[in-house]
Design a protein around this motif. Structure first.
Motif, PDB file in Angstrom:
ATOM      1  N   SER A  25      12.341  -0.149 -16.632  1.00 52.08           N
ATOM      2  CA  SER A  25      13.059   0.802 -17.418  1.00 52.08           C
ATOM      3  C   SER A  25      12.554   1.918 -18.305  1.00 52.08           C
ATOM      4  O   SER A  25      12.632   2.635 -18.040  1.00 52.08           O
ATOM      5  N   ALA A  29      12.172   5.819 -17.562  1.00 53.88           N
ATOM      6  CA  ALA A  29      12.485   6.651 -19.003  1.00 53.88           C
ATOM      7  C   ALA A  29      11.432   7.595 -19.426  1.00 53.88           C
ATOM      8  O   ALA A  29      11.408   9.008 -19.121  1.00 53.88           O
ATOM      9  N   VAL A  33      11.336  11.968 -18.853  1.00 57.64           N
ATOM     10  CA  VAL A  33      11.457  12.675 -19.881  1.00 57.64           C
ATOM     11  C   VAL A  33      10.269  13.701 -19.534  1.00 57.64           C
ATOM     12  O   VAL A  33      10.393  15.102 -19.896  1.00 57.64           O
ATOM     13  N   ALA A  67      13.406   8.276 -10.703  1.00 56.55           N
ATOM     14  CA  ALA A  67      14.228   7.585 -11.608  1.00 56.55           C
ATOM     15  C   ALA A  67      15.088   6.689 -11.310  1.00 56.55           C
ATOM     16  O   ALA A  67      14.859   5.935 -11.921  1.00 56.55           O
TER      17      ALA A  67
END
Length: 137
Positions: A25, A29, A33, A67
């Protein structure tokens, strides 16, 4: 006399650490980003730069796809992808900050640059930890 400190349960004699899904996770992230920063920069004028503009868009799209894969596909390939994505993007940033990479010279001091660099570092570290933990099973 002080009360004894409760011990954190250990698995197979090892101290308890975050499960690999937490690391996956965090990796996801970091990747997303970084991808979003590149998309924002692409919309703020990088789209007009030959070669670099399309590369920023490819980075943004591939980062979102990666992701999703990190969160949904429990295979080692997305983790290696997270390492490569983060490292390659971070190295390209460092190269553009220290030399003239593909005609682009950037600064290291902007908010978007620092956010992207931190996100890419998180992607590399978290992907590596998740990969090591999952391969150790």
């Amino acid at each position: 006399m002080d009360a004894p400190t409760p011990k954190v349960p250990a698995a197979h004699g090892r101290p308890a650490v975050a499960p690999s899904w937490v690391w996956r996770s965090l990796a996801a992230a970091g990747v997303v980003v970084s991808a979003l920063v590149h998309l924002v920069l692409w919309t703020r004028g990088y789209d007009d730069i030959p070669l670099v503009g399309p590369l920023f868009l490819v980075n943004a799209i591939s980062g979102v796809v990666l992701a999703v894969l990190l969160l949904t596909w429990r295979h080692w390939l997305p983790l290696v992808g997270g390492i490569i994505f983060g490292a390659a993007t971070l190295l390209a940033f460092v190269a553009s900050a220290t030399s003239d990479l593909l005609g682009i010279t950037t600064q290291v001091v902007g908010t978007t640059e620092l956010v992207a660099a931190a996100a890419e570092l998180v992607a590399v570290v978290a992907s590596t930890i998740a990969l090591v933990r999952e391969q150790a099973r």
